[in-house]
Design a protein around this motif. Structure first.
Motif, PDB file in Angstrom:
ATOM      1  N   SER A 111       0.848  -1.186   0.000  1.00 42.82           N
ATOM      2  CA  SER A 111       0.000   0.000   0.000  1.00 42.82           C
ATOM      3  C   SER A 111       0.885   1.238   0.000  1.00 42.82           C
ATOM      4  O   SER A 111       1.590   1.495   0.978  1.00 42.82           O
ATOM      5  CB  SER A 111      -0.910   0.020   1.235  1.00 42.82           C
ATOM      6  OG  SER A 111      -1.571   1.268   1.327  1.00 42.82           O
ATOM      7  N   PHE A 112       0.838   1.979  -1.116  1.00 39.17           N
ATOM      8  CA  PHE A 112       1.599   3.231  -1.158  1.00 39.17           C
ATOM      9  C   PHE A 112       0.968   4.263  -0.240  1.00 39.17           C
ATOM     10  O   PHE A 112       1.670   5.025   0.413  1.00 39.17           O
ATOM     11  CB  PHE A 112       1.679   3.765  -2.591  1.00 39.17           C
ATOM     12  CG  PHE A 112       2.286   2.797  -3.576  1.00 39.17           C
ATOM     13  CD1 PHE A 112       3.278   1.904  -3.202  1.00 39.17           C
ATOM     14  CD2 PHE A 112       1.853   2.763  -4.873  1.00 39.17           C
ATOM     15  CE1 PHE A 112       3.839   1.010  -4.106  1.00 39.17           C
ATOM     16  CE2 PHE A 112       2.402   1.885  -5.796  1.00 39.17           C
ATOM     17  CZ  PHE A 112       3.392   1.012  -5.417  1.00 39.17           C
ATOM     18  N   LEU A 113      -0.364   4.279  -0.180  1.00 41.61           N
ATOM     19  CA  LEU A 113      -1.064   5.220   0.695  1.00 41.61           C
ATOM     20  C   LEU A 113      -0.749   4.946   2.163  1.00 41.61           C
ATOM     21  O   LEU A 113      -0.532   5.874   2.945  1.00 41.61           O
ATOM     22  CB  LEU A 113      -2.580   5.146   0.475  1.00 41.61           C
ATOM     23  CG  LEU A 113      -3.079   5.477  -0.931  1.00 41.61           C
ATOM     24  CD1 LEU A 113      -4.568   5.196  -1.044  1.00 41.61           C
ATOM     25  CD2 LEU A 113      -2.765   6.919  -1.276  1.00 41.61           C
ATOM     26  N   GLY A 114      -0.743   3.676   2.545  1.00 38.69           N
ATOM     27  CA  GLY A 114      -0.458   3.299   3.929  1.00 38.69           C
ATOM     28  C   GLY A 114       1.013   3.189   4.239  1.00 38.69           C
ATOM     29  O   GLY A 114       1.396   2.974   5.392  1.00 38.69           O
ATOM     30  N   ARG A 115       1.850   3.277   3.191  1.00 42.72           N
ATOM     31  CA  ARG A 115       3.309   3.187   3.334  1.00 42.72           C
ATOM     32  C   ARG A 115       3.714   1.932   4.108  1.00 42.72           C
ATOM     33  O   ARG A 115       4.481   1.977   5.054  1.00 42.72           O
ATOM     34  CB  ARG A 115       3.875   4.453   3.993  1.00 42.72           C
ATOM     35  CG  ARG A 115       3.631   5.703   3.171  1.00 42.72           C
ATOM     36  CD  ARG A 115       4.316   6.942   3.702  1.00 42.72           C
ATOM     37  NE  ARG A 115       5.709   6.762   4.086  1.00 42.72           N
ATOM     38  CZ  ARG A 115       6.765   6.710   3.255  1.00 42.72           C
ATOM     39  NH1 ARG A 115       6.574   6.792   1.968  1.00 42.72           N
ATOM     40  NH2 ARG A 115       7.986   6.572   3.726  1.00 42.72           N
ATOM     41  N   ARG A 116       3.146   0.800   3.669  1.00 42.47           N
ATOM     42  CA  ARG A 116       3.445  -0.467   4.331  1.00 42.47           C
ATOM     43  C   ARG A 116       3.222  -1.638   3.386  1.00 42.47           C
ATOM     44  O   ARG A 116       2.568  -1.508   2.356  1.00 42.47           O
ATOM     45  CB  ARG A 116       2.598  -0.636   5.581  1.00 42.47           C
ATOM     46  CG  ARG A 116       1.125  -0.871   5.304  1.00 42.47           C
ATOM     47  CD  ARG A 116       0.260  -0.751   6.522  1.00 42.47           C
ATOM     48  NE  ARG A 116       0.160   0.662   6.831  1.00 42.47           N
ATOM     49  CZ  ARG A 116      -0.120   1.149   8.028  1.00 42.47           C
ATOM     50  NH1 ARG A 116      -0.352   0.362   9.035  1.00 42.47           N
ATOM     51  NH2 ARG A 116      -0.194   2.441   8.228  1.00 42.47           N
ATOM     52  N   VAL A 117       3.784  -2.771   3.797  1.00 38.58           N
ATOM     53  CA  VAL A 117       3.592  -4.033   3.099  1.00 38.58           C
ATOM     54  C   VAL A 117       3.082  -5.038   4.117  1.00 38.58           C
ATOM     55  O   VAL A 117       3.646  -5.158   5.211  1.00 38.58           O
ATOM     56  CB  VAL A 117       4.915  -4.549   2.471  1.00 38.58           C
ATOM     57  CG1 VAL A 117       4.674  -5.835   1.699  1.00 38.58           C
ATOM     58  CG2 VAL A 117       5.553  -3.483   1.586  1.00 38.58           C
ATOM     59  N   LEU A 118       2.017  -5.732   3.765  1.00 36.26           N
ATOM     60  CA  LEU A 118       1.451  -6.750   4.634  1.00 36.26           C
ATOM     61  C   LEU A 118       1.710  -8.114   4.003  1.00 36.26           C
ATOM     62  O   LEU A 118       1.208  -8.399   2.916  1.00 36.26           O
ATOM     63  CB  LEU A 118      -0.059  -6.533   4.807  1.00 36.26           C
ATOM     64  CG  LEU A 118      -0.711  -7.512   5.760  1.00 36.26           C
ATOM     65  CD1 LEU A 118      -1.611  -6.768   6.718  1.00 36.26           C
ATOM     66  CD2 LEU A 118      -1.470  -8.564   5.005  1.00 36.26           C
ATOM     67  N   TYR A 119       2.534  -8.911   4.665  1.00 37.33           N
ATOM     68  CA  TYR A 119       2.839 -10.272   4.220  1.00 37.33           C
ATOM     69  C   TYR A 119       1.851 -11.209   4.904  1.00 37.33           C
ATOM     70  O   TYR A 119       1.580 -11.057   6.094  1.00 37.33           O
ATOM     71  CB  TYR A 119       4.275 -10.646   4.603  1.00 37.33           C
ATOM     72  CG  TYR A 119       5.303  -9.782   3.929  1.00 37.33           C
ATOM     73  CD1 TYR A 119       5.907 -10.187   2.742  1.00 37.33           C
ATOM     74  CD2 TYR A 119       5.671  -8.552   4.461  1.00 37.33           C
ATOM     75  CE1 TYR A 119       6.840  -9.383   2.112  1.00 37.33           C
ATOM     76  CE2 TYR A 119       6.601  -7.733   3.832  1.00 37.33           C
ATOM     77  CZ  TYR A 119       7.179  -8.162   2.662  1.00 37.33           C
ATOM     78  OH  TYR A 119       8.103  -7.364   2.031  1.00 37.33           O
ATOM     79  N   PHE A 120       1.335 -12.195   4.174  1.00 33.22           N
ATOM     80  CA  PHE A 120       0.339 -13.085   4.760  1.00 33.22           C
ATOM     81  C   PHE A 120       0.613 -14.540   4.393  1.00 33.22           C
ATOM     82  O   PHE A 120       1.195 -14.839   3.352  1.00 33.22           O
ATOM     83  CB  PHE A 120      -1.085 -12.687   4.343  1.00 33.22           C
ATOM     84  CG  PHE A 120      -1.302 -12.646   2.851  1.00 33.22           C
ATOM     85  CD1 PHE A 120      -1.742 -13.769   2.154  1.00 33.22           C
ATOM     86  CD2 PHE A 120      -1.079 -11.473   2.149  1.00 33.22           C
ATOM     87  CE1 PHE A 120      -1.947 -13.721   0.784  1.00 33.22           C
ATOM     88  CE2 PHE A 120      -1.277 -11.420   0.774  1.00 33.22           C
ATOM     89  CZ  PHE A 120      -1.714 -12.546   0.087  1.00 33.22           C
ATOM     90  N   GLY A 121       0.183 -15.418   5.286  1.00 37.51           N
ATOM     91  CA  GLY A 121       0.333 -16.850   5.072  1.00 37.51           C
ATOM     92  C   GLY A 121      -0.982 -17.503   4.714  1.00 37.51           C
ATOM     93  O   GLY A 121      -2.036 -16.864   4.660  1.00 37.51           O
ATOM     94  N   ARG A 122      -0.938 -18.797   4.508  1.00 42.14           N
ATOM     95  CA  ARG A 122      -2.131 -19.561   4.140  1.00 42.14           C
ATOM     96  C   ARG A 122      -3.173 -19.557   5.247  1.00 42.14           C
ATOM     97  O   ARG A 122      -4.364 -19.718   4.980  1.00 42.14           O
ATOM     98  CB  ARG A 122      -1.733 -20.989   3.780  1.00 42.14           C
ATOM     99  CG  ARG A 122      -0.949 -21.048   2.485  1.00 42.14           C
ATOM    100  CD  ARG A 122      -0.319 -22.385   2.201  1.00 42.14           C
ATOM    101  NE  ARG A 122      -1.219 -23.507   2.393  1.00 42.14           N
ATOM    102  CZ  ARG A 122      -0.832 -24.771   2.385  1.00 42.14           C
ATOM    103  NH1 ARG A 122       0.450 -25.068   2.201  1.00 42.14           N
ATOM    104  NH2 ARG A 122      -1.695 -25.734   2.560  1.00 42.14           N
TER     105      ARG A 122
END
Length: 133
Positions: A111-122
């Motif tokens: 998210s460029f707006l949130g300035r973050r990356v959310l990594y997720f698993g199964r």
């Protein structure tokens, strides 16, 4: 989405694999083209780039035989993120993808707006990585 934006998304995806642009440069290029983020889906082997109006384009990632592990290894994934951030000579996006899949990362949302990356698993376990200040 116009043809130029699609071409920019394709160029940025290829630049990640070819190591011709670093993540900050890719982010800046995508923002300047009007994108607000993207989603990498390792199970479908795709990356989808989104505009603010909801339009988007889905591109195929480079071929990979590795499957996403069942267990989400957050410390291992964080170590891979740090490796990518350091961008040493031995870093490659292809190796990063292979490694995080083996550590249970099913994908990530940028998210460029949130300035973050959310990594997720199964199992929907997550790790949030904020952009450096």
């Amino acid at each position: 989405m116009d043809a130029q934006q699609t071409s920019i998304a394709e160029s940025c995806l290829n630049a990640a694999y070819d190591k011709t642009m670093a993540f900050p440069e890719i982010v800046g290029t995508l923002i300047n083209a009007g994108f607000e983020g993207y989603v990498v889906d390792y199970r479908r082997n795709t990356t989808t780039y989104f505009l603010a109006d909801g339009d988007g384009v889905t591109l195929e990632n480079r071929s990979s035989e590795e499957k996403v592990a069942a267990q989400f290894d957050q410390p291992g994934i964080v170590a891979q993120i740090r490796w990518a951030q350091a961008n040493p000579p031995d870093y490659s996006y292809m190796a990063f993808c292979k490694n995080v899949k083996a550590l249970g990362c099913a994908g990530y949302i940028v998210s460029f707006l949130g300035r973050r990356v959310l990594y997720f698993g199964r199992t929907a376990e997550t790790h949030v990585e904020h952009f450096p200040q």
